[in-house]
Design a protein around this motif. Structure first.
Motif, PDB file in Angstrom:
ATOM      1  N   ASP A  46       0.816  -1.225   0.000  1.00 52.64           N
ATOM      2  CA  ASP A  46       0.000   0.000   0.000  1.00 52.64           C
ATOM      3  C   ASP A  46       0.847   1.271   0.000  1.00 52.64           C
ATOM      4  O   ASP A  46       2.011   1.265   0.419  1.00 52.64           O
ATOM      5  N   ASP A  47       0.209   2.347  -0.433  1.00 53.31           N
ATOM      6  CA  ASP A  47       0.698   3.735  -0.299  1.00 53.31           C
ATOM      7  C   ASP A  47       1.794   4.115  -1.300  1.00 53.31           C
ATOM      8  O   ASP A  47       2.391   5.169  -1.180  1.00 53.31           O
ATOM      9  N   HIS A  96      -5.743   3.447  -4.193  1.00 49.93           N
ATOM     10  CA  HIS A  96      -5.661   3.642  -2.733  1.00 49.93           C
ATOM     11  C   HIS A  96      -5.817   5.132  -2.392  1.00 49.93           C
ATOM     12  O   HIS A  96      -5.259   5.605  -1.408  1.00 49.93           O
ATOM     13  N   HIS A 100      -4.494   9.847   0.459  1.00 54.12           N
ATOM     14  CA  HIS A 100      -4.646   9.045   1.676  1.00 54.12           C
ATOM     15  C   HIS A 100      -5.458   9.702   2.789  1.00 54.12           C
ATOM     16  O   HIS A 100      -5.120   9.579   3.983  1.00 54.12           O
ATOM     17  N   TYR A 137      -6.561   3.287   5.245  1.00 56.54           N
ATOM     18  CA  TYR A 137      -6.805   2.676   6.569  1.00 56.54           C
ATOM     19  C   TYR A 137      -7.820   1.531   6.499  1.00 56.54           C
ATOM     20  O   TYR A 137      -8.273   1.027   7.521  1.00 56.54           O
TER      21      TYR A 137
END
Ligand code: NI
Length: 239
Positions: A46-47, A96, A100, A137
């Motif tokens: 992720d990210d 994603h 964020h 999250y």
């Protein structure tokens, strides 16, 4: 060199020369792994694209393992070469969000904008449109599932986490990942954690020695026929 040996050598050389030509004439793309028939697991990062994505991609390539990258639009914009490589090397790209934010704090319009900007930049940079959403999250609410439905995206979370962001320790990341690994598992990791990328050769080798095929999320969940807005798997806590 004996005459027989020379003749044999000529024959072998001829066969070697012919083999690639005849193989390419009948070459088909490799069949997709069928996770209803073999043991599969999906590693997800992720990210990113994170700073260490290059080394991670090298490892995945070396072991012929596929992964899924849930990308942030802002980093696809700043590190386009990594995003392109991910797509070219057969990995799956998921959405994603752009920056964020916690979607459950946002109005519906802001959620849609985060999703759309990220779909657009990934498509623009890699030519591939993500088919999955993982909200930041892992948090979603009704406006999030409605937006996911609008963009045709199932929401994919994870079955277990490597806790890499918390420990930032190579041995701990390896231990935790191998402990939680299970058939049809979806493991949460991050390619901005250097120790995760350092641990990856050993993790991949061990999983493969245990009989796992490392596949993309879409390959793993194909059997579930998820629809846009579905959430999979149903979350059971923070990892
Ligand atoms: Ni995240």
């Amino acid at each position: 060199m004996s005459r027989h040996f020379t003749a044999l050598l000529t024959l072998v050389c001829a066969a070697v020369t012919l083999a690639p030509a005849s193989a390419s004439a009948t070459a088909k793309p490799p069949a997709e792994v069928d996770c209803t028939q073999v043991k599969c697991i999906a590693l997800t990062f992720d990210d990113g694209p994170g700073k260490y994505a290059g080394a991670l991609l090298d490892t995945l390539k070396k072991y012929d393992a596929k992964a899924t990258f849930f990308l942030e639009g802002q980093y696809v914009k700043s590190r386009p070469a990594f995003a392109k490589r991910m797509a070219q090397e057969g990995h799956e790209l998921g959405n994603h969000s752009y920056k964020h934010p916690n979607f459950t704090d946002l109005e519906a319009g802001a959620i849609r904008s985060e999703i759309k900007k990220t779909q657009d930049i990934i498509k623009q940079v890699t030519g591939v449109e993500p088919k999955l959403l993982r909200p930041p999250y892992g948090l979603s609410d009704v406006p999030t599932t409605e937006a996911a439905t609008e963009f045709g995206l199932p929401i994919v979370l994870w079955t277990a986490g490597s806790r890499d962001w918390a420990t930032k320790n190579e041995a701990a990341i390896k231990k935790q990942t191998l402990e939680v690994a299970k058939q049809d598992g979806i493991i949460l990791m991050h390619d901005w954690v250097k120790q995760t990328v350092d641990a990856m050769p050993s993790i991949v080798k061990t999983l493969q020695s245990r009989g796992y095929h490392l596949v993309t999320v879409s390959t793993l969940i194909k059997q579930h026929n998820l629809q846009p807005g579905d959430v999979f798997p149903v979350p059971d806590g923070w990892t």
